[in-house]
Design a protein around this motif. Structure first.
Motif, short mmCIF file in Angstrom:
data_model
loop_
_atom_site.label_atom_id
_atom_site.label_comp_id
_atom_site.label_asym_id
_atom_site.label_seq_id
_atom_site.Cartn_x
_atom_site.Cartn_y
_atom_site.Cartn_z
N ASN A 34 0.88 -1.16 0.00
CA ASN A 34 0.00 0.00 0.00
C ASN A 34 0.93 1.21 0.00
OD1 ASN A 34 -1.28 2.37 1.54
ND2 ASN A 34 -3.06 1.11 1.06
N GLU A 35 0.96 1.91 -1.12
CA GLU A 35 1.94 2.99 -1.29
C GLU A 35 1.74 4.11 -0.28
OE1 GLU A 35 3.50 5.98 -4.85
OE2 GLU A 35 2.23 4.26 -5.33
N GLU A 36 0.50 4.49 -0.03
CA GLU A 36 0.21 5.62 0.86
C GLU A 36 0.72 5.36 2.28
OE1 GLU A 36 -3.63 8.09 2.65
OE2 GLU A 36 -3.92 6.65 1.02
N LYS A 37 0.58 4.13 2.77
CA LYS A 37 1.01 3.78 4.13
C LYS A 37 2.44 3.25 4.17
CE LYS A 37 -2.67 4.56 6.72
NZ LYS A 37 -2.64 5.43 7.92
N GLY A 38 3.10 3.20 3.00
CA GLY A 38 4.48 2.71 2.96
C GLY A 38 4.60 1.23 3.24
N ILE A 39 3.55 0.46 2.93
CA ILE A 39 3.58 -0.98 3.18
C ILE A 39 4.13 -1.69 1.96
CG2 ILE A 39 2.14 -3.03 3.57
CD1 ILE A 39 0.18 -1.14 5.07
N HIS A 40 5.15 -2.52 2.18
CA HIS A 40 5.73 -3.32 1.10
C HIS A 40 6.45 -4.50 1.76
CE1 HIS A 40 7.14 -3.95 -3.06
NE2 HIS A 40 8.23 -4.44 -2.48
N ASN A 41 5.71 -5.59 1.95
CA ASN A 41 6.28 -6.72 2.69
C ASN A 41 6.04 -8.03 1.95
OD1 ASN A 41 7.54 -7.90 5.05
ND2 ASN A 41 5.55 -8.81 5.45
N THR A 42 7.14 -8.69 1.65
CA THR A 42 7.08 -9.98 0.97
C THR A 42 6.99 -11.09 2.02
OG1 THR A 42 8.38 -9.14 -0.88
CG2 THR A 42 8.26 -11.54 -0.62
N THR A 43 6.03 -12.00 1.83
CA THR A 43 5.80 -13.03 2.84
C THR A 43 5.18 -14.26 2.18
OG1 THR A 43 4.78 -13.46 5.00
CG2 THR A 43 3.48 -12.21 3.41
N THR A 44 5.07 -15.32 2.94
CA THR A 44 4.43 -16.56 2.48
C THR A 44 3.14 -16.75 3.26
OG1 THR A 44 6.56 -17.56 1.92
CG2 THR A 44 4.70 -19.05 2.23
N ILE A 45 2.05 -17.08 2.55
CA ILE A 45 0.75 -17.24 3.21
C ILE A 45 0.07 -18.52 2.73
CG2 ILE A 45 0.42 -14.74 3.40
CD1 ILE A 45 -1.65 -14.98 1.10
N THR A 46 -0.85 -18.97 3.56
CA THR A 46 -1.81 -19.99 3.14
C THR A 46 -3.19 -19.36 3.28
OG1 THR A 46 -1.83 -20.87 5.40
CG2 THR A 46 -0.37 -21.96 3.80
N LEU A 47 -4.16 -19.86 2.55
CA LEU A 47 -5.45 -19.19 2.50
C LEU A 47 -6.27 -19.35 3.78
CD1 LEU A 47 -6.54 -19.92 -1.20
CD2 LEU A 47 -5.16 -18.06 -0.26
N ASP A 48 -5.86 -20.24 4.67
CA ASP A 48 -6.60 -20.41 5.92
C ASP A 48 -6.25 -19.35 6.96
OD1 ASP A 48 -4.06 -21.23 6.50
OD2 ASP A 48 -4.61 -23.22 7.23
N ILE A 49 -5.33 -18.43 6.62
CA ILE A 49 -4.99 -17.37 7.59
C ILE A 49 -6.08 -16.31 7.67
CG2 ILE A 49 -2.51 -17.69 7.26
CD1 ILE A 49 -2.54 -15.04 5.65
N PHE A 50 -6.93 -16.23 6.63
CA PHE A 50 -7.91 -15.15 6.57
C PHE A 50 -9.11 -15.45 7.45
CE2 PHE A 50 -5.73 -14.91 2.38
CZ PHE A 50 -5.06 -13.72 2.63
N ASN A 51 -9.79 -14.38 7.85
CA ASN A 51 -10.88 -14.49 8.81
C ASN A 51 -12.14 -15.12 8.23
OD1 ASN A 51 -11.90 -14.14 11.42
ND2 ASN A 51 -12.83 -12.16 10.90
N ASP A 52 -12.33 -15.02 6.91
CA ASP A 52 -13.53 -15.61 6.32
C ASP A 52 -13.19 -16.26 4.97
OD1 ASP A 52 -13.98 -13.66 4.05
OD2 ASP A 52 -14.10 -12.27 5.74
N LYS A 53 -14.03 -17.19 4.58
CA LYS A 53 -13.79 -17.95 3.36
C LYS A 53 -13.96 -17.10 2.11
CE LYS A 53 -14.97 -22.47 5.28
NZ LYS A 53 -15.83 -23.69 5.18
N LYS A 54 -14.77 -16.04 2.20
CA LYS A 54 -14.98 -15.17 1.03
C LYS A 54 -13.65 -14.54 0.60
CE LYS A 54 -18.61 -12.38 0.80
NZ LYS A 54 -19.51 -11.21 1.02
N THR A 55 -12.83 -14.14 1.57
CA THR A 55 -11.52 -13.57 1.24
C THR A 55 -10.63 -14.61 0.58
OG1 THR A 55 -11.67 -12.04 3.11
CG2 THR A 55 -9.49 -12.39 2.17
N ALA A 56 -10.64 -15.83 1.12
CA ALA A 56 -9.81 -16.89 0.56
C ALA A 56 -10.21 -17.20 -0.88
CB ALA A 56 -9.92 -18.14 1.42
#
Length: 441
Positions: A171-193
């Protein structure tokens, strides 16, 4: 020379230093004589310049310098002899009509005095000492994480629900730039996954941070934002997919156990979980200790009542920096530093009352232990005493390191004392419960 003190109140005093001509005349003449020997003034041979000319050119500056030296030395000696515990430094009182043409001078200094108070470590407290346990849920998650970490990664063309993704949150405005590894079960709801399912490398998925995870603190890990920023963070971040992999989990067999802990040290899943539990709870204990220490400090600051010479300290803050501060700026700085000053006084009182002074042997032993742990991380499990002592000597030759390590040693001493003295409640929690307690949620 004569030094007297007027006690304004319990926290403020005025010291008056009377300097006579006898105190400074010989010193001034000696300096001027040295100037005369080395002065190069057109029309006069070196060393033959008339003293009257030297006096006219340098006399006032030398007088001011020598009187100032006498003032500083005599005032410092007086504070030591009288055993005055002062805050900040003495502040000279400005005299508008001060006359340097006189023979005798009188100077006044304002002092801010440290308050008298007692610290009661045996009093009832509202501090809680947490015992963090690694519960079955965490152990199962850690075992699965190990299986995935040592499993086989198989590159995929499209995302499916059980795939592992490597990519960058931005997110350019907040200066966010982070490379990471994720799995889809980390999200709070299935719609996001489901937004990820079917995507390919190079695709960008936009996500709303509000409610993205079951715990807002996870934003600290995945987006690398500060704790102060995570609560109520309501922005859009983009996740750019860079790798898509399916993970073939490693088998829980002896080969994996030996790879993790050395040959024969772990021989079953039960022993694996026991080892994970031991290691995790050792780390948790350090976090619990730090919270306990912080909470005790806050409690002591809140419950140890004493006044400070606030007016004096604000005046001192105006003068202590490279650039003078305005009254308003000094007020702000005092408000920021008051709590720290209060704890510094409390800590000094505790150290003196409980004989917690740091000995050089304490510092050497602490440094040696840290060095051994660092060497072990690089495979040097049995260094000789000579090797360790040599590194300790080099580390302790650096004054910045000595200061940093001394603070660590004192922190450990304070923690041990607090564990012994503070009447704290005990509470057993899992790690997620501890995180909520840590951040007041």
């Amino acid at each position: 020379m004569n030094i007297t003190r007027e006690q304004v109140d319990a926290l403020n005093a005025i010291v008056t230093v009377a300097v006579t001509k006898e105190d400074y005349a010989d010193k001034v003449q000696k300096v001027l004589a040295d100037y005369r020997k080395n002065a190069n003034i057109p029309g006069f041979r070196k060393g033959a310049v008339p003293m009257s000319l030297i006096q006219k050119q340098y006399g006032k500056a030398v007088l001011l310098d020598e009187v100032n030296k006498i003032l500083q030395a005599s005032l410092n000696d007086y504070l030591v002899e009288e055993k005055l515990d002062i805050l900040g430094n003495p502040l000279p009182k400005v005299t508008e009509d001060f006359d340097w043409n006189k023979d005798d001078f009188t100077f006044e200094f304002e002092l801010g005095l440290a308050p008298e108070f007692a610290v009661d470590l045996d009093a009832k407290s509202n501090v809680t000492k947490f015992d963090i346990v690694a519960d079955d849920k965490m152990l199962d998650e850690q075992v699965e994480r190990i299986q995935k970490q040592y499993g086989k990664m198989i590159s995929q063309d499209k995302v499916e629900e059980d795939h592992t993704l490597r990519g960058t949150f931005s997110n350019e405005e907040k200066g966010i730039h982070n490379t990471t590894t994720i799995t889809l079960d980390i999200f709070n709801d299935k719609k996001t996954a489901k937004k990820f399912v079917g995507k390919k490398v190079g695709d960008v998925v936009s996500l709303e941070t509000k409610g993205l995870f079951d715990d807002d603190h996870k934003l600290m890990d995945y987006l690398k934002v500060s704790h102060d920023d995570v609560h109520g963070l309501d922005i859009t971040v983009d996740f750019t997919i860079e790798e898509i992999n399916a993970v073939e989990k490693a088998e829980l067999n002896q080969e994996l156990f030996d790879k993790l802990f050395g040959e024969g040290n772990v021989t079953s899943v039960e022993e694996l979980k026991a080892k994970i539990k031991e290691d995790a709870e050792a780390q948790f204990a350090q976090q619990a200790d730090q919270k306990f220490l912080n909470d005790v400090i806050e409690s002591l600051i809140d419950n140890t009542k004493f006044d400070l010479p606030a007016v004096f300290l604000k005046k001192w803050i105006q003068t202590v920096g490279e650039n003078p501060l305005s009254t308003e700026q000094a007020e702000e700085e005092y408000a920021k530093s008051e709590k720290g000053l209060r704890y510094q006084l409390i800590e000094n009182k505790i150290i003196a009352s409980n004989n917690l002074q740091i000995q050089f042997e304490d510092l050497k032993a602490h440094t040696a232990e840290l060095i051994k742990k660092q060497m072990a991380q690089f495979g040097q499990l049995n260094p000789t005493d000579e090797e360790v002592d040599g590194i300790v000597a080099r580390v302790l030759s650096n004054q910045e390191e000595v200061k940093r390590l001394s603070e660590q040693v004192m922190s450990e001493k304070m923690l041990s004392l607090f564990k012994e003295k503070i009447k704290a409640k005990s509470k057993k929690v899992n790690y997620q419960e501890f995180i909520k307690e840590m951040y007041g949620e």
